[in-house]
Design an enzyme around this catalytic site. Structure first.
Site, PDB file in Angstrom:
ATOM      1  N   SER A 132       2.730   2.940  13.265  1.00  0.00           N
ATOM      2  CA  SER A 132       2.913   1.584  13.791  1.00  0.00           C
ATOM      3  C   SER A 132       3.582   0.676  12.771  1.00  0.00           C
ATOM      4  O   SER A 132       3.557   0.939  11.564  1.00  0.00           O
ATOM      5  CB  SER A 132       1.576   0.994  14.225  1.00  0.00           C
ATOM      6  OG  SER A 132       1.007   1.776  15.259  1.00  0.00           O
TER       7      SER A 132
ATOM      8  N   LEU B 140      -2.980  -1.053  10.599  1.00  0.00           N
ATOM      9  CA  LEU B 140      -1.980  -0.510  11.513  1.00  0.00           C
ATOM     10  C   LEU B 140      -1.851   0.958  11.148  1.00  0.00           C
ATOM     11  O   LEU B 140      -1.772   1.295   9.956  1.00  0.00           O
ATOM     12  CB  LEU B 140      -0.629  -1.211  11.354  1.00  0.00           C
ATOM     13  CG  LEU B 140      -0.499  -2.627  11.933  1.00  0.00           C
ATOM     14  CD1 LEU B 140       0.833  -3.236  11.525  1.00  0.00           C
ATOM     15  CD2 LEU B 140      -0.654  -2.626  13.448  1.00  0.00           C
ATOM     16  N   ASP B 141      -1.834   1.849  12.146  1.00  0.00           N
ATOM     17  CA  ASP B 141      -1.757   3.269  11.807  1.00  0.00           C
ATOM     18  C   ASP B 141      -0.378   3.611  11.242  1.00  0.00           C
ATOM     19  O   ASP B 141       0.555   2.807  11.266  1.00  0.00           O
ATOM     20  CB  ASP B 141      -2.143   4.148  12.998  1.00  0.00           C
ATOM     21  CG  ASP B 141      -1.198   4.010  14.189  1.00  0.00           C
ATOM     22  OD1 ASP B 141       0.016   3.872  13.975  1.00  0.00           O
ATOM     23  OD2 ASP B 141      -1.682   4.050  15.337  1.00  0.00           O
ATOM     24  N   LYS B 142      -0.259   4.822  10.744  1.00  0.00           N
ATOM     25  CA  LYS B 142       0.948   5.229  10.026  1.00  0.00           C
ATOM     26  C   LYS B 142       2.213   5.060  10.854  1.00  0.00           C
ATOM     27  O   LYS B 142       3.252   4.632  10.344  1.00  0.00           O
ATOM     28  CB  LYS B 142       0.810   6.694   9.583  1.00  0.00           C
ATOM     29  CG  LYS B 142       1.992   7.224   8.784  1.00  0.00           C
ATOM     30  CD  LYS B 142       1.797   8.678   8.391  1.00  0.00           C
ATOM     31  CE  LYS B 142       3.013   9.209   7.644  1.00  0.00           C
ATOM     32  NZ  LYS B 142       2.866  10.649   7.298  1.00  0.00           N
TER      33      LYS B 142
END
Length: 249
Positions: free
Chosen positions: A114, A110-112
């Protein structure tokens, strides 16, 4: 009848598959001369070994398969999904401080910016099954966007776009969860997950993402797990996400 062929694995990959450490860390230890195979020190991370047959030792201690661990974390916003970050940013592993867990790897990312459901394990076969698009495991996300959305925009999201960097992007399903005066919550279902998949889709329609939360992977739901907290999966939960062939054995 001849015996079945023996499967050989590179030494660094073997240590990772055993859940001892990450593949990159294993390569470092091997190059330092800390790992022996059948009582002979090997400094080549690609040296071929047979798991379950060859004797692997580090610093005079046998390297055995670690107990398989399966965790879910409710990832908070602002953490990067990596074990260590070159820029010194906080990582998801800060949520496990003091837990004395074996080496674990995140299952996907999951990106930063999210939030939500993120899995961790030292079972590479299980992890590969979950992240492989061919398995058909849907991922479900709740996404807060700025302003309203109409059926024309929803249809375009379902139809997909072509992104110059990652290629075609499409949502398997999109629906409105609820609408307020200034923002809307959407539910996205993806059967594959490319880098910033949902964000790129919405950016193509000039729609701003306010929050993005993964709430479900296959049949596994995030539920009411508090943000920043984690728990072990039950045997039933692990089995429901396991490859079908493995469930039959």
């Amino acid at each position: 009848m001849p015996p079945p062929p023996t499967t050989r694995t590179g030494l660094a990959r073997a240590l990772s598959k055993l859940g001892f450490c990450s593949r990159s860390r294993a390569a470092e230890l091997i190059r330092m001369g800390k790992v022996s195979v059948n009582r002979v020190v090997r400094k080549n991370p690609e040296f071929p070994v047979v798991l379950g047959k060859d004797i692997l030792v580090m610093d005079d201690e046998s390297i055995n398969a670690a107990k398989q661990i399966y965790l879910m974390l409710n990832k908070p916003r602002g953490l990067v999904t990596t074990a260590s970050d070159e820029q010194g940013r906080d990582t998801v592993f800060s949520c496990f401080e003091g837990a004395k867990l074996p080496h674990l790897s995140p299952v996907g990312r999951l990106d930063k910016a999210s939030e939500g459901l993120l899995l961790f394990t030292n079972d590479n076969v299980w992890a590969d099954h979950i992240t492989n698009p061919a398995t058909g495991l849907d991922k479900t996300y709740h996404v807060q966007i700025e302003g309203p959305v109409d059926e024309t925009q929803l249809a375009r999201l379902r139809r997909g776009i072509h992104d110059e960097e990652v290629g075609p992007l499409v949502a398997k399903a999109v629906k409105i969860l609820r609408t307020g005066e200034k923002n809307t919550w959407l539910e996205f279902t993806l059967d594959e997950g490319r880098n910033r998949h949902i964000r790129r889709l919405l950016e193509a329609l000039e729609i701003e993402v306010l929050r993005l939360i993964r709430v479900k992977i296959g049949p596994l739901e995030l539920g009411n797990l508090p943000k920043g907290k984690w728990r072990e999966l039950s045997k039933n939960e692990v089995a429901r996400l396991r490859p079908i062939d493995s469930q039959r054995r």
